[in-house]
Design an enzyme around this catalytic site. Structure first.
Site, PDB file in Angstrom:
ATOM      1  N   GLU A 174      -0.128   3.845  -0.269  1.00 16.06           N
ATOM      2  CA  GLU A 174       1.209   3.357  -0.632  1.00 16.06           C
ATOM      3  C   GLU A 174       1.142   1.886  -1.060  1.00 16.06           C
ATOM      4  O   GLU A 174       1.724   1.487  -2.071  1.00 16.06           O
ATOM      5  CB  GLU A 174       2.166   3.536   0.556  1.00 16.06           C
ATOM      6  CG  GLU A 174       3.619   3.405   0.170  1.00 16.06           C
ATOM      7  CD  GLU A 174       4.571   3.635   1.348  1.00 16.06           C
ATOM      8  OE1 GLU A 174       4.100   3.984   2.449  1.00 16.06           O
ATOM      9  OE2 GLU A 174       5.776   3.456   1.151  1.00 16.06           O
ATOM     10  N   GLY A 203      12.096   1.900   4.544  1.00 11.50           N
ATOM     11  CA  GLY A 203      12.923   2.096   5.712  1.00 11.50           C
ATOM     12  C   GLY A 203      12.082   2.214   6.981  1.00 11.50           C
ATOM     13  O   GLY A 203      12.481   1.752   8.045  1.00 11.50           O
ATOM     14  N   ALA A 204      10.885   2.823   6.842  1.00 12.20           N
ATOM     15  CA  ALA A 204      10.073   3.085   8.033  1.00 12.20           C
ATOM     16  C   ALA A 204       8.756   2.312   8.071  1.00 12.20           C
ATOM     17  O   ALA A 204       8.142   2.182   9.126  1.00 12.20           O
ATOM     18  CB  ALA A 204       9.795   4.583   8.148  1.00 12.20           C
ATOM     19  N   GLN A 207       4.570  -2.757   3.373  1.00  7.80           N
ATOM     20  CA  GLN A 207       3.221  -2.944   2.866  1.00  7.80           C
ATOM     21  C   GLN A 207       3.036  -4.341   2.268  1.00  7.80           C
ATOM     22  O   GLN A 207       3.965  -4.859   1.634  1.00  7.80           O
ATOM     23  CB  GLN A 207       2.893  -1.924   1.756  1.00  7.80           C
ATOM     24  CG  GLN A 207       2.693  -0.499   2.211  1.00  7.80           C
ATOM     25  CD  GLN A 207       3.986   0.176   2.644  1.00  7.80           C
ATOM     26  OE1 GLN A 207       4.119   0.641   3.776  1.00  7.80           O
ATOM     27  NE2 GLN A 207       4.954   0.205   1.772  1.00  7.80           N
TER      28      GLN A 207
HETATM   29  N1  LIG Z   1      21.492  -2.171   0.349  1.00 13.07           N
HETATM   30  C1  LIG Z   1      20.846  -1.117  -0.108  1.00 13.07           C
HETATM   31  N2  LIG Z   1      19.888  -0.603   0.647  1.00 13.07           N
HETATM   32  C2  LIG Z   1      19.246   0.482   0.175  1.00 13.07           C
HETATM   33  C3  LIG Z   1      19.546   1.062  -1.074  1.00 13.07           C
HETATM   34  N3  LIG Z   1      18.714   2.123  -1.273  1.00 13.07           N
HETATM   35  C4  LIG Z   1      17.954   2.191  -0.169  1.00 13.07           C
HETATM   36  N4  LIG Z   1      18.281   1.214   0.702  1.00 13.07           N
HETATM   37  C5  LIG Z   1      17.690   0.930   2.011  1.00 13.07           C
HETATM   38  O1  LIG Z   1      16.501   0.214   1.795  1.00 13.07           O
HETATM   39  C6  LIG Z   1      15.476   0.646   2.681  1.00 13.07           C
HETATM   40  C7  LIG Z   1      14.287   1.079   1.911  1.00 13.07           C
HETATM   41  O2  LIG Z   1      14.645   2.124   1.097  1.00 13.07           O
HETATM   42  P1  LIG Z   1      13.534   2.819   0.225  1.00 13.07           P
HETATM   43  O3  LIG Z   1      12.829   1.810  -0.594  1.00 13.07           O
HETATM   44  O4  LIG Z   1      14.157   3.965  -0.446  1.00 13.07           O
HETATM   45  O5  LIG Z   1      12.528   3.230   1.399  1.00 13.07           O
HETATM   46  P2  LIG Z   1      12.050   4.594   1.925  1.00 13.07           P
HETATM   47  O6  LIG Z   1      13.240   5.498   1.954  1.00 13.07           O
HETATM   48  O7  LIG Z   1      11.476   4.312   3.263  1.00 13.07           O
HETATM   49  O8  LIG Z   1      11.038   5.019   0.923  1.00 13.07           O
HETATM   50  C8  LIG Z   1      16.105   1.726   3.537  1.00 13.07           C
HETATM   51  O9  LIG Z   1      16.520   1.104   4.720  1.00 13.07           O
HETATM   52  C9  LIG Z   1      17.302   2.185   2.748  1.00 13.07           C
HETATM   53  O10 LIG Z   1      18.340   2.593   3.598  1.00 13.07           O
HETATM   54  C10 LIG Z   1      20.561   0.465  -1.865  1.00 13.07           C
HETATM   55  O11 LIG Z   1      20.876   0.889  -2.952  1.00 13.07           O
HETATM   56  N5  LIG Z   1      21.190  -0.639  -1.312  1.00 13.07           N
END
Ligand SMILES: Nc1nc2c(ncn2[C@@H]2O[C@H](COP(=O)(O)OP(=O)(O)O)[C@@H](O)[C@H]2O)c(=O)[nH]1
Length: 500
Positions: A174, A203-204, A207
């Site tokens: 990743e 979110g989890a 990197q």
């Molecule tokens: N504020 C905001 N947060 C977002 C949005 N999309 C995703 N997130 C948050 O950003 C974090 C990372 O999201 P993402 O990159 O999709 O990570 P993944 O889901 O772990 O692959 C998570 O906590 C999501 O809830 C957005 O459009 N706005």
């Protein structure tokens, strides 16, 4: 009259042979120029396509990439044609109802069917990569994780694309593919330029990947990835921290504050006057915190806000272990990390959060940004809701924590200082393609970045055709002159009888 004949004889242009040579020459030049023109006229562009599904912890996103069909032998630029956000949560949230993980993808897959021309469907590769959400589910419940993959595979195979499999990416993959994406889109790899580091906050997991100066990969081989791209060698440092994505980090922060099982907490990472009821079981339902669940606790607790940046930093600091380091240098939790160096692109949640806080303008100093976040955190919740009535309340409530977490992770976790911090750019996309691991993953699996530079002809095609045309023209002039010079010394043919 005789003077006229003499002129005619001296002027070879009047001779038939000369006329024939001239006509053939002109025809040859016109033919050459026409062929060159036709060869170089802009042709109707045909594209090939590739599809990657990013099955993240919070949601799944589908990306369609395209590249010129005649240049898929490593030379054409690959760009994002379309993206689709799958409705609902990430596939790991369907552990109890795995079929729904498959059906959740239908709408975006149907969009992909419309976006890719039908005659290209069968040859379009389709990949699904799952990240930290599925890594955690796999750790927690392997059977459930396998069932989710089964359902997802079944759903994807119903579509007319060339399905290439679904799998969990390692944290190292990743990180490394995110770095490849950023540097590919910036054209740094092909040109052999100094590369940009990649910071990804999911979110989890989170990197960090960059090419350090004087990097001894033997110090921690598991953090090293060697690449040979376009003839250049890269020793990449990368590390993925599971549980340190922003959602799991928030869980850990709440777990830290509820470790004694209280009925209420006053949280410095949430705005003053903020108040919700949270459930202990829901909070501790993750391998990132499950072991810390208090033995005795009520069903729920009241989560109220205090809005204190410095105290919030204290809580976040407690999530990092700075004590043990068996290497020359560590970030946190005993993980080797050379000093950060060069420019960085920070994407995913780094961008969402910093963009919301209006802090993506590269001219702001670390101090200004810190003061801004501190001030934002201390603003009462009612006021925040009034200023941002259209923003999803769950996201809105968490920006104080998220902003403080980002600053603490970067400065205390990865050791960015005032100077190195100023070289971080918070980005969503580069030249129209989203920053993230998906493009790098597809480039790797389709072998679209060659290890060696391509042996290209010394001249571009148009240059080659032009030079050949000029040379032929020169040759023609030379041959004509040659024939003419000979004609002047040829014995004159006279129709008059010769007197012997
Ligand atoms: N504020 C905001 N947060 C977002 C949005 N999309 C995703 N997130 C948050 O950003 C974090 C990372 O999201 P993402 O990159 O999709 O990570 P993944 O889901 O772990 O692959 C998570 O906590 C999501 O809830 C957005 O459009 N706005």
């Amino acid at each position: 009259m005789s003077a006229q004949r003499e002129m005619k004889e001296k002027n070879p242009w009047h001779k038939p042979l000369t006329i024939i040579i001239t006509v053939i020459g002109v025809i040859a030049i016109v033919a050459l120029v026409t062929v060159a023109g036709l060869q170089n006229r802009p042709v109707f562009q045909k594209y090939k396509y590739g599809i990657v599904l990013d099955a993240g912890s919070s949601h799944t996103a589908l990306y369609i990439y395209k590249w010129p069909a005649e240049k898929d032998n490593n030379t054409g630029r690959i760009e994002q044609k379309h993206s689709c956000k799958v409705k609902g949560k990430g596939i790991s949230s369907y552990a109890a109802v795995p079929e729904k993980a498959g059906t959740s993808l239908t709408e975006c897959m149907q969009e992909a069917e419309m976006q890719v021309p039908a005659w290209r469907h069968q040859e379009t590769p389709l990949y699904l990569g799952a990240t930290a959400g599925m890594r955690l589910l796999n750790m927690e419940n392997k059977v459930a994780s396998d069932k989710v993959f089964e359902a997802v595979e079944k759903a994807l195979q119903r579509f007319p694309f060339s399905y290439q499999g679904a799998r969990i990416l390692s944290g190292q993959e990743e990180g490394a593919f995110g770095w490849v994406t950023v540097n590919y889109l910036d054209d740094r790899l092909k040109q052999g330029l100094q590369t940009t580091g990649a910071l990804d906050l999911g979110g989890a997991s989170t990197q960090i990947s960059f090419v350090p100066h004087e990097y001894d990969i033997s110090e921690s081989p598991s953090n090293a990835v060697a690449f040979q791209l376009y003839g250049n060698y890269y020793n990449l440092y990368t590390h993925s921290f599971l549980c340190y994505g922003k959602d799991q980090a928030l869980r850990m922060a709440l777990a830290h504050q509820t470790r004694s099982g209280p009925i209420a907490i006053s949280d410095p990472c949430f705005h003053p006057d903020y108040s919700v009821t949270r459930n202990y079981n829901t909070l501790y339902d993750s391998p990132c915190v499950s072991e810390r669940k208090p033995k005795v606790a009520p069903l729920n607790f009241t989560h109220t806000g205090e809005g204190n940046f410095l105290q919030c930093q204290e809580v976040i600091r407690s999530l990092f272990n700075f004590k043990s380091c068996k290497y020359s240098k560590c970030s946190f939790n005993g993980i080797f990390q050379p000093p950060v160096q060069g420019s960085f692109g920070a994407f995913s949640a780094y961008y969402f959060v910093m963009n919301f806080l209006n802090l993506t303008d590269g001219s702001m100093s670390l101090e200004t940004i810190t003061n801004y976040v501190a001030n934002y955190c201390s603003t009462p919740w009612d006021q925040i809701k009034k200023v941002y009535p259209d923003i999803n309340e769950k996201y809105l409530a968490e920006y104080c924590f998220s902003g403080t977490y980002i600053l603490t992770l970067l400065t205390e976790g990865y050791n960015f200082n005032t100077e190195t911090f100023s070289k971080i750019k918070f980005i969503k996309e580069i030249k129209g393609s989203d920053a993230g691991w998906t493009l790098g993953y597809m480039l790797n699996l389709t072998n679209m970045i060659p290890a060696e530079t391509k042996d290209s002809p010394p001249l571009p095609h148009a240059g080659y055709v032009s030079i050949v045309t000029v040379i032929v023209l020169l040759l023609f002039i030379l041959v004509t002159l040659f024939i003419l010079s000979f004609r002047s010394i040829w014995p004159k043919c006279s129709k008059e009888p010769q007197i012997v």
